[in-house]
Motif scaffolding. Structure first.
Motif, short mmCIF file in Angstrom:
data_model
loop_
_atom_site.label_atom_id
_atom_site.label_comp_id
_atom_site.label_asym_id
_atom_site.label_seq_id
_atom_site.Cartn_x
_atom_site.Cartn_y
_atom_site.Cartn_z
N GLN A 1 0.82 -1.24 0.14
CA GLN A 1 0.13 -0.08 -0.11
C GLN A 1 0.74 1.33 0.11
O GLN A 1 0.68 2.34 -0.66
CB GLN A 1 -1.09 0.06 1.48
N THR A 2 1.97 1.30 0.73
CA THR A 2 2.92 2.51 0.71
C THR A 2 3.52 2.39 -0.56
O THR A 2 3.69 3.75 -1.17
CB THR A 2 4.02 2.34 1.94
N ASP A 3 4.08 1.28 -1.30
CA ASP A 3 5.00 1.53 -2.30
C ASP A 3 3.92 1.90 -3.45
O ASP A 3 4.56 2.68 -4.47
CB ASP A 3 5.64 0.14 -2.75
N LEU A 4 2.91 1.55 -3.41
CA LEU A 4 2.03 2.04 -4.73
C LEU A 4 0.89 3.11 -4.36
O LEU A 4 0.37 3.65 -5.19
CB LEU A 4 0.89 0.50 -5.12
N ASN A 5 1.29 3.75 -3.20
CA ASN A 5 0.46 4.98 -2.96
C ASN A 5 -0.97 4.74 -2.94
O ASN A 5 -1.55 5.81 -3.45
CB ASN A 5 0.95 6.24 -3.84
N LEU A 6 -1.23 3.64 -2.14
CA LEU A 6 -2.71 3.54 -2.03
C LEU A 6 -3.45 4.54 -1.11
O LEU A 6 -2.91 4.50 0.01
CB LEU A 6 -3.13 2.13 -1.96
N VAL A 7 -4.64 5.17 -1.35
CA VAL A 7 -5.19 5.96 -0.46
C VAL A 7 -6.61 5.75 -0.54
O VAL A 7 -7.21 5.43 -1.65
CB VAL A 7 -5.00 7.60 -0.73
N GLY A 8 -7.33 6.15 0.44
CA GLY A 8 -9.06 5.90 0.50
C GLY A 8 -9.35 4.69 0.23
O GLY A 8 -8.70 3.69 0.84
N SER A 9 -10.18 4.43 -0.97
CA SER A 9 -10.80 3.45 -1.31
C SER A 9 -9.83 2.45 -2.33
O SER A 9 -10.41 1.62 -2.87
CB SER A 9 -12.04 3.31 -1.69
N ASP A 10 -8.83 3.00 -2.60
CA ASP A 10 -7.82 2.47 -3.80
C ASP A 10 -7.73 0.90 -3.40
O ASP A 10 -7.82 0.06 -4.46
CB ASP A 10 -6.39 2.93 -3.66
N TYR A 11 -7.35 0.50 -2.00
CA TYR A 11 -7.13 -0.99 -1.93
C TYR A 11 -8.30 -1.74 -2.17
O TYR A 11 -8.61 -2.87 -2.75
CB TYR A 11 -6.48 -1.34 -0.56
N GLN A 12 -9.56 -1.34 -1.67
CA GLN A 12 -10.71 -1.96 -1.83
C GLN A 12 -11.18 -2.28 -3.52
O GLN A 12 -11.74 -3.25 -3.69
CB GLN A 12 -12.06 -1.11 -1.21
N TRP A 13 -10.81 -1.23 -4.37
CA TRP A 13 -10.85 -1.49 -5.58
C TRP A 13 -9.98 -2.46 -6.18
O TRP A 13 -10.44 -3.07 -7.22
CB TRP A 13 -10.86 -0.10 -6.37
N LEU A 14 -9.02 -2.39 -5.60
CA LEU A 14 -8.01 -3.39 -6.11
C LEU A 14 -8.35 -4.60 -5.80
O LEU A 14 -8.10 -5.62 -6.43
CB LEU A 14 -6.60 -3.18 -5.50
N SER A 15 -9.01 -4.91 -4.64
CA SER A 15 -9.66 -6.10 -4.35
C SER A 15 -10.63 -6.67 -5.24
O SER A 15 -10.96 -7.83 -5.56
CB SER A 15 -10.12 -6.05 -2.88
N SER A 16 -11.53 -5.65 -5.60
CA SER A 16 -12.91 -5.89 -6.25
C SER A 16 -12.62 -6.17 -7.78
O SER A 16 -13.31 -6.86 -8.47
CB SER A 16 -13.68 -4.77 -6.26
N ILE A 17 -11.85 -5.56 -8.36
CA ILE A 17 -11.60 -5.54 -9.92
C ILE A 17 -11.10 -6.79 -10.47
O ILE A 17 -11.41 -7.24 -11.49
CB ILE A 17 -10.26 -4.57 -10.34
N PHE A 18 -10.45 -7.72 -9.61
CA PHE A 18 -10.54 -9.21 -9.85
C PHE A 18 -11.72 -9.92 -10.14
O PHE A 18 -11.60 -10.56 -11.14
CB PHE A 18 -9.71 -9.68 -8.56
N TYR A 19 -12.69 -9.62 -9.31
CA TYR A 19 -14.05 -10.21 -9.63
C TYR A 19 -14.50 -9.73 -10.90
O TYR A 19 -15.40 -10.37 -11.49
CB TYR A 19 -14.90 -10.05 -8.39
N PHE A 20 -14.43 -8.59 -11.32
CA PHE A 20 -14.97 -7.81 -12.60
C PHE A 20 -14.32 -8.38 -13.93
O PHE A 20 -15.16 -8.84 -14.71
CB PHE A 20 -14.64 -6.27 -12.37
#
Length: 374
Positions: A97-116
């Motif tokens: 999360q630090t290396d990719l500069n994930l903020v707010g809901s970025d991680y949640q979308w990163l988790s969800s896009i797999f299922y899309f």
């Protein structure tokens, strides 16, 4: 030509181990030739007026041979299928999360896009599983998801990670339906429940293995220091392992019993006769609209769809946020990785027990409903 079959197996669905009165006549063959599958043609080309009898000893020998050659690869691949999904959970507390500069809901979308990606390719993948050689297409998807997973280690921003996760879901969408087809090709309905629980329980083994590997990498990075970020090592390791196993799957796994090098021609006939009691073939490339309509109108299909939806909603969240959840309870990152492994052991025991009892008692839906209760 007339072809006579005898199941020769003690089974509630197939009847006693005696000669069968079922007869496939010339008229039956002509009627089924248009829609019949590969197994029908294989049998009719090789058996003429001959009753096929499989005694209990022969059946056990064939079953052992099938288990030995089919199950290990399926178990490893399915374990990797789950392991590769959980790498994001491990990486989330290893600096991703630090290396990719994930903020707010970025991680949640990163988790969800797999299922899309999974949803987008699920139906095309199922059609391709029908049209293309089953093992080869499955192996292609395994190798490709391994390559995609490895490429995650070179991502440097959220948008790149999103693209990787989308394609990872796309390629993994063929795994479970493909494995369901493999299982129905090789095993009778009475055997399928327990065999499915065997390869499915490797989700639990993957959770144990993945947690230990992630813990070892995190501990090594803290103790000795690595030039590569620990979360990147996770993706490189699991992706490379998946590619190697996928290539092995491509070389070893047969597309069907008809193309199996470790069975003699006579054994192939016996294997097809074993699964005849399923009242289905082993592969038909034709799309049949009437069957599609029948499935849409079947309430059981919608019941299973609802069951899968309701169970996978919490499952998807737990898979992607499990390590973060444990860490929120006050554990260190290394402890969170390690303490996630007991859940895998519980899953193994529960799946094996339910699969065995389901086949033994014939109450799979009842057991599934019982295990589904919170």
């Amino acid at each position: 030509m007339a072809v006579q079959y005898s199941p020769g197996l003690e089974d509630k669905e197939a009847g006693p181990a005696t000669r069968s009165d079922s007869l496939i006549s010339n008229a039956d063959i002509a009627r089924l030739e248009k829609d019949g599958d590969q197994a029908l043609k294989f049998i009719t080309d090789r058996v003429e007026g001959e009753a096929i009898v499989i005694n209990a000893e022969t059946n056990r020998r064939l079953l052992r041979k099938i288990d030995l050659h089919i199950m290990p690869l399926m178990c490893i691949i399915y374990g990797l299928n789950f392991l590769d999904k959980t790498t994001l959970s491990y990486a989330s507390i290893m600096g991703l999360q630090t290396d990719l500069n994930l903020v707010g809901s970025d991680y949640q979308w990163l988790s969800s896009i797999f299922y899309f990606g999974y949803l987008a390719w699920e139906f095309p993948a199922n059609r391709l599983l029908q049209l293309l050689p089953l093992a080869k297409f499955s192996a292609f998807n395994v190798i490709m998801w391994g390559i995609v997973l490895t490429l995650f280690s070179v991502t440097s921003n959220w948008s790149g990670a999103m693209a990787i996760r989308f394609f990872l879901g796309l390629f993994e969408s063929a795994v479970t339906p493909g494995f369901a087809l493999f299982t129905t090709q090789w095993y009778t309905r009475k055997e399928q429940g327990f065999r499915t629980s065997i390869w499915y329980c490797f989700n639990g083994f993957a959770q144990i293995f993945g947690g230990l590997v992630a813990y070892g990498i995190a501990h090594g990075a803290e103790t000795h220091g690595f030039s590569v970020a620990p979360w990147k090592i996770i993706f490189i390791f699991t992706g490379t392992l998946t590619i190697v196993v996928g290539i092995t799957f491509l070389v070893i796994m047969p597309d069907s019993p008809l193309s199996t090098h470790w069975l003699t021609e006579h054994e192939r006939v016996l294997v097809l006769e074993r699964v005849r009691i399923n009242q289905q073939g082993i592969g038909n490339k034709k799309w049949k609209m009437y069957q599609f309509k029948e499935a849409l109108l079947d309430p059981m299909v919608w019941a299973f769809a609802a069951f899968a939806l309701l169970s996978d909603i919490p499952n998807g969240g737990i898979t992607n946020f499990f390590s973060l959840l444990l860490k929120s309870f006050g554990y260190t990152s290394q402890e969170s990785l390690l303490y996630g492994t007991p859940a895998g052991a519980v899953e193994i025991v529960a799946l094996l027990a339910s699969g065995y009892l389901g086949d033994r008692l014939g109450q799979r839906i009842g057991e599934g409903a019982l295990l589904f209760q919170p």
